[in-house]
Design an enzyme around this catalytic site. Sequence first.
Site, short mmCIF file in Angstrom:
data_model
loop_
_atom_site.label_atom_id
_atom_site.label_comp_id
_atom_site.label_asym_id
_atom_site.label_seq_id
_atom_site.Cartn_x
_atom_site.Cartn_y
_atom_site.Cartn_z
CE1 TYR A 138 -3.36 -2.73 0.07
CE2 TYR A 138 -3.79 -2.07 2.51
CZ TYR A 138 -3.92 -2.81 1.43
OH TYR A 138 -5.23 -3.97 1.40
CG LEU B 157 -20.32 1.09 -7.62
CD1 LEU B 157 -20.12 -0.27 -8.20
CD2 LEU B 157 -20.33 2.27 -8.53
#
Length: 330
Positions: A53, A225
């Site tokens: 990351y 979403l």
Amino acid sequence: MKYTKLGKTGLRVSRLVLGTMNFGSRVEEKDAFAIMDRALELGINFFDTANVYGSLGGGEQQHGRTEEIVGRWFAQGGHRREKVVLATKFYQQMDNTLDGPNDAPGVSAYKLYRSLAASLKRLQTDHVELYQMHHIDHGINWEEIFGAYENMIAQGKVYYAASSNFGARHLAYADAAAEKRHFLGLVSEQHFYNLLNRLPELELLPTAQDLGLGVIVWSPLAGGLLADDALSVTAGRRAERVKRLSPSQRQQIADYADLCHELGESESNVALAWILHNPAITAPIIGPSSLAQLEEAVHAVDIQLSADTLARLDKIFPGPGGPAPEAYAW
């Protein structure tokens, strides 16, 4: 905050996991520090990261940068490290300038030892509570990898072995191999699961429950979403995901937004509450980019969804019909 045991272990973790993937890319270090401090104040004791990351922006990856940020936060003292159940991962290639046969993505004792040593240095700690294989390696040798885990556990550098993005069969293989060694084996699986992706209900979630594994959910909001006003976003990664939705999927998102409005709750929190309702789930990972997002997400732990609401969610986002084989066979 509420807490639960991580799978078959006695380790108690918060029902929300603080995800750090945005630290160093979308979240500057000083803001990441503030988010981690506030997470502890709110009772979140479970932090998740990975050795790959972090980025410098412009798409250029600086693997390990997020771990370095977390490490500098620990270095401030104040018992920060002692208060955190820390999870990190290994599997991916760490340096694109290296092309040796052992630098490619995969799982081996060699890779575990080297990756763990590097992560501990970046994190400025002498151990991690949960060390996760970031992806399944279909050529994995369980004798080799569990031998390495046992060694690191004996040295106190790792407390528990875990997986991420494994299939149900891989969890079963691992459990059988661990039993032969009289080893605890994997204690949790980190998996992609949300209202838009309910396939894990067929095999993965029932298998994890049968084996006593905790399940940590990544992307509980389906990449944004299932976050507030998803269909109205016009820029950024979420907008690109919206563009790829089919008309029927857009209708699902619209119907979902209407339901959440009726409930008086945010779309994000209803999505989290739905995941928390499932007894197979230990905790979803939240990845706040601001203190406001963090404060909002914590409310999800206290939301109780009624049977009627759960039924309406099933109607909007039909699942596979339950666990296999009953979901598709007589």
